[in-house]
Design an enzyme around this catalytic site. Sequence first.
Site, short mmCIF file in Angstrom:
data_model
loop_
_atom_site.label_atom_id
_atom_site.label_comp_id
_atom_site.label_asym_id
_atom_site.label_seq_id
_atom_site.Cartn_x
_atom_site.Cartn_y
_atom_site.Cartn_z
N GLU B 124 0.83 -1.21 0.00
CA GLU B 124 0.00 0.00 0.00
C GLU B 124 0.86 1.26 0.00
OE1 GLU B 124 -3.72 0.42 0.21
OE2 GLU B 124 -2.80 2.26 -0.47
N GLY B 182 14.17 19.51 1.75
CA GLY B 182 14.19 18.06 1.93
C GLY B 182 13.12 17.34 1.10
N GLU B 185 15.78 15.02 -3.55
CA GLU B 185 17.08 14.47 -3.19
C GLU B 185 18.19 15.24 -3.91
OE1 GLU B 185 17.26 10.38 -2.71
OE2 GLU B 185 15.10 10.11 -2.79
N ASP B 196 9.79 8.16 -10.97
CA ASP B 196 9.05 7.82 -9.76
C ASP B 196 7.54 7.71 -10.06
OD1 ASP B 196 8.94 7.77 -6.62
OD2 ASP B 196 7.47 9.28 -7.22
N LYS B 200 4.82 4.35 -10.08
CA LYS B 200 3.53 4.32 -9.40
C LYS B 200 2.38 4.04 -10.37
CE LYS B 200 5.20 7.37 -5.77
NZ LYS B 200 5.42 8.81 -5.45
N GLY B 298 6.67 11.31 2.90
CA GLY B 298 6.89 11.69 4.29
C GLY B 298 7.04 10.46 5.15
#
Lengths: 411, 411
Positions: B124, B182, B185, B196, B200, B298
């Site tokens: 998940e 932050g 990267e 990325d 997904k 996060g």
Amino acid sequence: MVYIAVMGHGVVGSGVVEVLQQNHAGITSRSKEDIRVKYILDLREFPDLPYADRFTKDFEVIVGDPEVKVVVETMGGLHPAYEYVKRCLRAGKSVATSNKELVACKGAELLRIARDNNVNFLFEASVGGGIPILRPISQCLAANDIFEIVGILNGTTNFILTKMIREQMSFADALTLAQELGYAERDPSADIEGQDACRKICILASLAFGKHVYPEQVGTDGITKITLTDVEYAGSDNCVIKLIGRAKILDGGHIFSAVYPALVSRESQLSSVDDVFNAVMVRGNAIGDVIFYGRGAGKLPTASAVVADVIDCVKHLSARKYLFWEDGKEGYVSDPLEDNTRLYVRAKTEDKTAAAEEIRRTFEDARILSRPCEDRQELAFITPMSTERTLRRELAALTSLRVESILHVLD
Amino acid sequence: MVYIAVMGHGVVGSGVVEVLQQNHAGITSRSKEDIRVKYILDLREFPDLPYADRFTKDFEVIVGDPEVKVVVETMGGLHPAYEYVKRCLRAGKSVATSNKELVACKGAELLRIARDNNVNFLFEASVGGGIPILRPISQCLAANDIFEIVGILNGTTNFILTKMIREQMSFADALTLAQELGYAERDPSADIEGQDACRKICILASLAFGKHVYPEQVGTDGITKITLTDVEYAGSDNCVIKLIGRAKILDGGHIFSAVYPALVSRESQLSSVDDVFNAVMVRGNAIGDVIFYGRGAGKLPTASAVVADVIDCVKHLSARKYLFWEDGKEGYVSDPLEDNTRLYVRAKTEDKTAAAEEIRRTFEDARILSRPCEDRQELAFITPMSTERTLRRELAALTSLRVESILHVLD
């Protein structure tokens, strides 16, 4: 092959039959279950339907047939839905319902009966129509302590408010339009007085906090008193007015729950939920804020949520434990007036300067609003944060103005 | 008491340990399971942590311990995560992972191995951080035929684009700010080049349509070439530019899947998803459009999704079937150039009048855009709807302008 029965062939009930037929191939291939409707309970006759032979007017036929493993309840209302569901559960049949009144008023009892009989009582469709909300909340709950739920839970009132905000339509005209479009019923009181949203926040609060919150424990206010003037003042403060259902857990474990129209900042994601759409924001200590958004009503969306529950029942014929709450101990629901809030106030006054001064004397940091073409005798402001009880007492003591409207501000 | 192991004590892995400790009471009382971390695999030393004694550098200790029923994989990267996960599954341990690369590249194989060994492989947290998305999609899927998924799947690029749109910050400055905060990267390429988001959408498409879509089958385009000029032209057409991941099922059952920056109308709910937030829109034939929204990354949100999977594994130690897909047959993914779309085009020209005329001759219904302070040699327009292949061929044949930027328009 698994047989089910559908009680009530209204909008949602007929939608359940339709979704099961229309998506039969996909449902069967994904779930590996061939689900068939054996009976449809309705007092009316539908002789022209291709499945007219499945109708019955006799509940005893359904509850007495051991082949029927799952019963769908889409009759609505408390009676006889409550008695029928209870008897089905006791007869070892799982029940899937879209009936929010039933769950909000009798949820804890029916969940207990279901557990005692090792069957399921599921009601995903009772909140947010087709939007998956109850199971995702259980999932959030698995790892999070949820501390608040805020939602736009009623599509009819959201449609009316959207028309007032975007097109400066009056409440009465927007209601008439909603009725013409089939979004509001001929007797619209359950929607516009907030009862429908109240039932939904009861279900959400009960699930999130594990104790049944009953409708009579929820301070409930509708949108019938909202005027275009309020909409305009809200806009001047970069806010829109939305009917909000809210539940939070307070220090000490008490539950706060209320339904009210509130000023929502345009910065909030909830402010852009328009028309008949619903959204539920869940706030957890690890997950942060998560929002579930979609059509909160409608035949096929709601029916598809019922069917998902039916499939879950069919795949797990003995009871699952993820949906459960029990009755709370006395005094577990807090007094809503003790909640900290800011209030929007609109008032009439003979002397605006004196009134503004009195407001500033009474409420440090009160913010006076203004709108174009403001009436000379009209004044609106936002109070600072305090308990609602304190704010209302202070408002009542003001001498130079007469309060006409009080709304919450969502923080 | 159920023992688990955590492989990788980075941001998410340490968050998993933290959530399990911090919410231990709530998790235990709701799930009736007392979950304890027995091992943490990491090559680094953490001598000052209160749970320093649970660290090991030896994977064999974990895979060889029959007490460990569930293994969390939060190492990231393909190797050795892939080998370790495979060995854990074969050893009869369920695995919960946040590793999108692993699932996007090896999902079908690992799901098959999990099924063959009657354990769970759950992920998940690999899409949308803490937002429940994969289970709700399974739930939607239960009763719906899903035909499309569109999402804002990468928080870093969404933050950068939000800064460009709202504060007219350049791409380079917004990227630097994201790095300082932050959100990005030091090597930001996986985010800004779209990989990325690509991983997904692979996971979402595979789940929704039941066939594994691999990253190399997804046309992937990042946001590095987006300029403030494009942002301004988009705004002039009441649109914002968002990095979109998209998957749909075409007539004939082929799957279309792509990642690209696109013009999104401000009327769309996706247009107001700002900053590091993510949103996934699921479109089903009965449910209509449903959106799941929240922080897509996060430490604690992502960790809480992993912990929810761990709890699910612990409560169902033998395999569940709701999450599954297999490899597709040859040619099941369509050529993205065959998709029907509108394109936004920005070009340079020596002669704007001639160029506008050529555009109108080539594309019936092309819409020419304008922005304040437009460069004299600059021209931007929106093509009518056609296959991307046709549109690109026609664009290449234009003689009076030189195309500098092409973006999709989300319809």
